[in-house]
Design a protein around this motif. Structure first.
Motif, PDB file in Angstrom:
ATOM      1  N   UNK A   2      -3.794   6.343 -20.747  1.00  0.00           N
ATOM      2  CA  UNK A   2      -2.653   5.966 -19.912  1.00  0.00           C
ATOM      3  C   UNK A   2      -3.138   5.180 -18.703  1.00  0.00           C
ATOM      4  N   UNK A   3      -2.715   3.942 -18.599  1.00  0.00           N
ATOM      5  CA  UNK A   3      -3.088   3.074 -17.477  1.00  0.00           C
ATOM      6  C   UNK A   3      -2.000   3.156 -16.414  1.00  0.00           C
ATOM      7  N   UNK A  57       0.829  -1.209   0.000  1.00  0.00           N
ATOM      8  CA  UNK A  57       0.000   0.000   0.000  1.00  0.00           C
ATOM      9  C   UNK A  57       0.859   1.253   0.000  1.00  0.00           C
ATOM     10  N   UNK A  58       1.843   1.304   0.894  1.00  0.00           N
ATOM     11  CA  UNK A  58       2.628   2.524   1.052  1.00  0.00           C
ATOM     12  C   UNK A  58       3.580   2.771  -0.111  1.00  0.00           C
ATOM     13  N   UNK A  59       4.144   1.708  -0.659  1.00  0.00           N
ATOM     14  CA  UNK A  59       5.081   1.871  -1.777  1.00  0.00           C
ATOM     15  C   UNK A  59       4.378   2.309  -3.044  1.00  0.00           C
ATOM     16  N   UNK A  60       3.153   1.854  -3.249  1.00  0.00           N
ATOM     17  CA  UNK A  60       2.443   2.112  -4.508  1.00  0.00           C
ATOM     18  C   UNK A  60       1.510   3.309  -4.424  1.00  0.00           C
ATOM     19  N   UNK A  61       1.592   4.058  -3.358  1.00  0.00           N
ATOM     20  CA  UNK A  61       0.609   5.118  -3.149  1.00  0.00           C
ATOM     21  C   UNK A  61       0.567   6.147  -4.277  1.00  0.00           C
ATOM     22  N   UNK A  62       1.683   6.403  -4.899  1.00  0.00           N
ATOM     23  CA  UNK A  62       1.693   7.392  -5.975  1.00  0.00           C
ATOM     24  C   UNK A  62       1.541   6.754  -7.345  1.00  0.00           C
ATOM     25  N   UNK A  63       1.451   5.452  -7.394  1.00  0.00           N
ATOM     26  CA  UNK A  63       1.455   4.784  -8.696  1.00  0.00           C
ATOM     27  C   UNK A  63       0.299   3.812  -8.873  1.00  0.00           C
ATOM     28  N   UNK A  64      -0.636   3.784  -7.937  1.00  0.00           N
ATOM     29  CA  UNK A  64      -1.758   2.869  -8.051  1.00  0.00           C
ATOM     30  C   UNK A  64      -2.706   3.254  -9.168  1.00  0.00           C
ATOM     31  N   UNK A  65      -3.688   2.417  -9.385  1.00  0.00           N
ATOM     32  CA  UNK A  65      -4.629   2.644 -10.482  1.00  0.00           C
ATOM     33  C   UNK A  65      -5.555   3.827 -10.222  1.00  0.00           C
ATOM     34  N   UNK A 110      -4.072  14.424  -9.778  1.00  0.00           N
ATOM     35  CA  UNK A 110      -4.621  13.720 -10.940  1.00  0.00           C
ATOM     36  C   UNK A 110      -3.757  13.837 -12.192  1.00  0.00           C
ATOM     37  N   UNK A 111      -2.562  14.379 -12.071  1.00  0.00           N
ATOM     38  CA  UNK A 111      -1.652  14.455 -13.224  1.00  0.00           C
ATOM     39  C   UNK A 111      -0.931  13.119 -13.354  1.00  0.00           C
ATOM     40  N   UNK A 140       5.134  -0.326 -14.763  1.00  0.00           N
ATOM     41  CA  UNK A 140       5.440   0.349 -16.021  1.00  0.00           C
ATOM     42  C   UNK A 140       6.009   1.751 -15.807  1.00  0.00           C
ATOM     43  N   UNK A 141       6.316   2.069 -14.565  1.00  0.00           N
ATOM     44  CA  UNK A 141       6.959   3.342 -14.280  1.00  0.00           C
ATOM     45  C   UNK A 141       6.032   4.541 -14.238  1.00  0.00           C
ATOM     46  N   UNK A 142       4.736   4.314 -14.046  1.00  0.00           N
ATOM     47  CA  UNK A 142       3.816   5.443 -13.967  1.00  0.00           C
ATOM     48  C   UNK A 142       3.723   5.955 -12.534  1.00  0.00           C
ATOM     49  N   UNK A 143       3.284   7.204 -12.400  1.00  0.00           N
ATOM     50  CA  UNK A 143       3.050   7.757 -11.061  1.00  0.00           C
ATOM     51  C   UNK A 143       2.151   8.980 -11.165  1.00  0.00           C
ATOM     52  N   UNK A 144       1.526   9.314 -10.054  1.00  0.00           N
ATOM     53  CA  UNK A 144       0.651  10.480  -9.984  1.00  0.00           C
ATOM     54  C   UNK A 144       1.430  11.695  -9.476  1.00  0.00           C
TER      55      UNK A 144
END
Length: 247
Positions: free
Chosen positions: A220-221, A180-188, A196-197, A226-230
């Protein structure tokens, strides 16, 4: 030598000394502040980084004492806004950082605002640059104040987080806390309505950010693999090395 000239010469040192306090205050920045997040403000056209503390970014998530995720970065900013609402800031400049911000120690109506943030659990003592607020952090940890009520990642670790990142907090984190904590900026799902950027990495390895008005935004999913983040602002995206999409 005329008497009036001698008197003038005698008065000059006194006049010079009387000007010293003004010169000492020349580096101060005062006025109403626009609070960007819990560690960054703007007074007029001057961007200021609060010295001696580190606080969660707007898109950072924490866990509360029930193991539920919450937007601690937004909460920390909002608590600072509420505490300083309508009050006058005085920031004493210390240096400039590589992002062109003034690093400063700030007071709000005479109160050390960095100390207030740490003591109430909305920021940590940034020991890489100062130990001024170590005792206040200890008090917040013992009182389970702010972020210390549950589980979280230190802001400086969160910015470069990986599976070995240490989890802090007052309670034993649940088994899925790291995920949860690691993916907080990169979740779906965006961590908050203000973040929201979308940022993604193209085939050339370049980081691109897309606002909700961008042409390819919906396609963009968001996937951490895949290296995405908010991001919460275009300034934050650009500070992370991303550029705006050209379409």
């Amino acid at each position: 030598m005329p008497r009036h000239f001698l008197v003038s010469r005698m008065l000059l040192p006194a006049i010079a000394l009387s000007l010293l306090p003004a010169a000492a205050d020349a580096g101060d920045i005062t006025g109403a502040a626009k609070i960007r997040d819990a560690k960054q403000i703007t007074i007029g056209a001057t961007r200021i980084r609060l010295n001696g503390i580190d606080a969660p970014s707007l898109d950072q998530l924490c866990l509360n004492n029930a193991g539920e995720r919450w937007t601690c970065g937004v909460a920390a900013r909002d608590e600072l806004i509420k505490h300083t609402d309508g009050k006058n800031w005085t920031c004493h400049e210390l240096r400039s950082d590589r992002r062109g911000r003034q690093v400063a120690k700030c007071e709000v109506d005479g109160e050390d605002v960095q100390q207030w943030m740490v003591k109430n659990g909305w920021a940590l003592s940034y020991v890489r640059v100062s130990h001024d607020y170590d005792a206040d952090e200890k008090a917040a940890r013992e009182a389970k104040a702010g972020m210390w009520q549950g589980a979280f990642i230190a802001p400086w670790d969160w910015r470069v987080r990986n599976k070995k990142t240490t989890i802090l907090g007052a309670v034993k984190p649940p088994p899925n806390a790291h995920a949860i904590l690691l993916a907080s900026a990169s979740g779906s799902v965006a961590p908050s309505p203000e973040c929201t950027i979308k940022g993604n990495v193209n085939s050339s390895g370049e980081c691109i950010y897309h606002t909700p008005k961008s042409r390819w935004y919906a396609q963009i999913k968001m996937n951490i693999a895949k290296g995405t983040r908010w991001f919460c602002s275009t300034e934050e995206a650009e500070a992370a090395g991303c550029r705006e999409t050209r379409r």
